[in-house]
Design a protein around this motif. Structure first.
Motif, PDB file in Angstrom:
ATOM      1  N   ASP A  42     -15.094  12.310 -13.586  1.00  0.00           N
ATOM      2  CA  ASP A  42     -15.914  12.671 -12.434  1.00  0.00           C
ATOM      3  C   ASP A  42     -17.064  13.518 -12.980  1.00  0.00           C
ATOM      4  OD1 ASP A  42     -16.944  13.356  -9.961  1.00  0.00           O
ATOM      5  OD2 ASP A  42     -15.368  14.828  -9.531  1.00  0.00           O
ATOM      6  N   VAL A  43     -18.197  12.885 -13.267  1.00  0.00           N
ATOM      7  CA  VAL A  43     -19.305  13.548 -13.957  1.00  0.00           C
ATOM      8  C   VAL A  43     -20.609  13.331 -13.198  1.00  0.00           C
ATOM      9  CG1 VAL A  43     -19.659  11.578 -15.490  1.00  0.00           C
ATOM     10  CG2 VAL A  43     -20.483  13.811 -16.195  1.00  0.00           C
ATOM     11  N   VAL A  44     -21.430  14.382 -13.172  1.00  0.00           N
ATOM     12  CA  VAL A  44     -22.748  14.334 -12.541  1.00  0.00           C
ATOM     13  C   VAL A  44     -23.760  14.859 -13.549  1.00  0.00           C
ATOM     14  CG1 VAL A  44     -24.201  15.313 -10.717  1.00  0.00           C
ATOM     15  CG2 VAL A  44     -21.854  14.643 -10.211  1.00  0.00           C
ATOM     16  N   LEU A  45     -24.891  14.170 -13.662  1.00  0.00           N
ATOM     17  CA  LEU A  45     -25.987  14.604 -14.528  1.00  0.00           C
ATOM     18  C   LEU A  45     -27.131  15.093 -13.652  1.00  0.00           C
ATOM     19  CD1 LEU A  45     -27.367  13.422 -17.721  1.00  0.00           C
ATOM     20  CD2 LEU A  45     -28.905  13.082 -15.816  1.00  0.00           C
ATOM     21  N   VAL A  46     -27.669  16.257 -13.964  1.00  0.00           N
ATOM     22  CA  VAL A  46     -28.849  16.768 -13.256  1.00  0.00           C
ATOM     23  C   VAL A  46     -29.974  16.966 -14.268  1.00  0.00           C
ATOM     24  CG1 VAL A  46     -27.604  17.840 -11.348  1.00  0.00           C
ATOM     25  CG2 VAL A  46     -28.040  19.163 -13.399  1.00  0.00           C
ATOM     26  N   GLU A  47     -31.179  16.644 -13.832  1.00  0.00           N
ATOM     27  CA  GLU A  47     -32.377  16.772 -14.679  1.00  0.00           C
ATOM     28  C   GLU A  47     -33.503  17.312 -13.817  1.00  0.00           C
ATOM     29  OE1 GLU A  47     -35.401  16.932 -17.071  1.00  0.00           O
ATOM     30  OE2 GLU A  47     -33.432  16.475 -17.883  1.00  0.00           O
ATOM     31  N   ARG A  48     -34.202  18.293 -14.327  1.00  0.00           N
ATOM     32  CA  ARG A  48     -35.298  18.932 -13.597  1.00  0.00           C
ATOM     33  C   ARG A  48     -36.476  17.991 -13.413  1.00  0.00           C
ATOM     34  NH1 ARG A  48     -39.504  22.380 -16.273  1.00  0.00           N
ATOM     35  NH2 ARG A  48     -38.273  21.827 -18.075  1.00  0.00           N
ATOM     36  N   GLY A  49     -36.772  17.211 -14.430  1.00  0.00           N
ATOM     37  CA  GLY A  49     -37.933  16.319 -14.376  1.00  0.00           C
ATOM     38  C   GLY A  49     -37.512  14.868 -14.465  1.00  0.00           C
ATOM     39  N   ARG A  50     -38.203  14.125 -15.318  1.00  0.00           N
ATOM     40  CA  ARG A  50     -37.872  12.721 -15.543  1.00  0.00           C
ATOM     41  C   ARG A  50     -36.900  12.615 -16.715  1.00  0.00           C
ATOM     42  NH1 ARG A  50     -43.534   9.786 -16.028  1.00  0.00           N
ATOM     43  NH2 ARG A  50     -42.169   8.032 -16.410  1.00  0.00           N
ATOM     44  N   LEU A  51     -36.056  11.598 -16.684  1.00  0.00           N
ATOM     45  CA  LEU A  51     -35.112  11.392 -17.783  1.00  0.00           C
ATOM     46  C   LEU A  51     -35.873  11.187 -19.093  1.00  0.00           C
ATOM     47  CD1 LEU A  51     -32.541   9.015 -16.080  1.00  0.00           C
ATOM     48  CD2 LEU A  51     -32.320  11.468 -16.468  1.00  0.00           C
ATOM     49  N   CYS A  52     -35.383  11.815 -20.144  1.00  0.00           N
ATOM     50  CA  CYS A  52     -35.974  11.722 -21.490  1.00  0.00           C
ATOM     51  C   CYS A  52     -37.442  12.103 -21.534  1.00  0.00           C
ATOM     52  CB  CYS A  52     -35.772  10.322 -22.069  1.00  0.00           C
ATOM     53  SG  CYS A  52     -34.085  10.045 -22.603  1.00  0.00           S
ATOM     54  N   GLU A  53     -37.845  12.989 -20.660  1.00  0.00           N
ATOM     55  CA  GLU A  53     -39.246  13.410 -20.629  1.00  0.00           C
ATOM     56  C   GLU A  53     -39.552  14.469 -21.691  1.00  0.00           C
ATOM     57  OE1 GLU A  53     -42.327  14.452 -17.168  1.00  0.00           O
ATOM     58  OE2 GLU A  53     -40.547  15.697 -17.175  1.00  0.00           O
ATOM     59  N   GLY A  54     -38.551  15.207 -22.105  1.00  0.00           N
ATOM     60  CA  GLY A  54     -38.768  16.284 -23.058  1.00  0.00           C
ATOM     61  C   GLY A  54     -38.718  15.808 -24.492  1.00  0.00           C
ATOM     62  N   SER A  55     -38.114  16.590 -25.345  1.00  0.00           N
ATOM     63  CA  SER A  55     -38.084  16.300 -26.770  1.00  0.00           C
ATOM     64  C   SER A  55     -37.441  14.969 -27.106  1.00  0.00           C
ATOM     65  CB  SER A  55     -37.326  17.415 -27.511  1.00  0.00           C
ATOM     66  OG  SER A  55     -38.008  18.626 -27.353  1.00  0.00           O
TER      67      SER A  55
END
Length: 80
Positions: A59-72
């Protein structure tokens, strides 16, 4: 001292593999009230961990502030 110049044709400076993905392509969704595992950050590691945990039935949830893979992770060309 010379510095590397970003050569993407994207007006936002995204890498070529991010070009053509419109802003808002990844819809926001409501978070569940509870989860067993919360992964914070949608970079390479966060996406991989979430994927493999979900495949195992977690039971897993992913949260991201912006777009996926937008950072480094999305800008480094896979130099891991």
């Amino acid at each position: 001292m010379a510095t590397a110049q970003h050569t993407s044709s994207s007006p936002l400076g995204y890498p070529v593999w991010m070009e053509g993905i419109p802003e808002g392509a990844f819809a926001e969704t409501l978070l569940p009230a509870t989860t067993r595992i919360l992964v914070i950050g949608g970079g390479l590691a966060g996406i991989a961990v979430t994927y493999y945990l979900a495949r195992q039935g977690a039971d897993v949830v992913l949260v991201e502030r912006g777009r996926l893979c937008e950072g480094s992770s999305g800008r480094n060309g896979g130099l891991i």
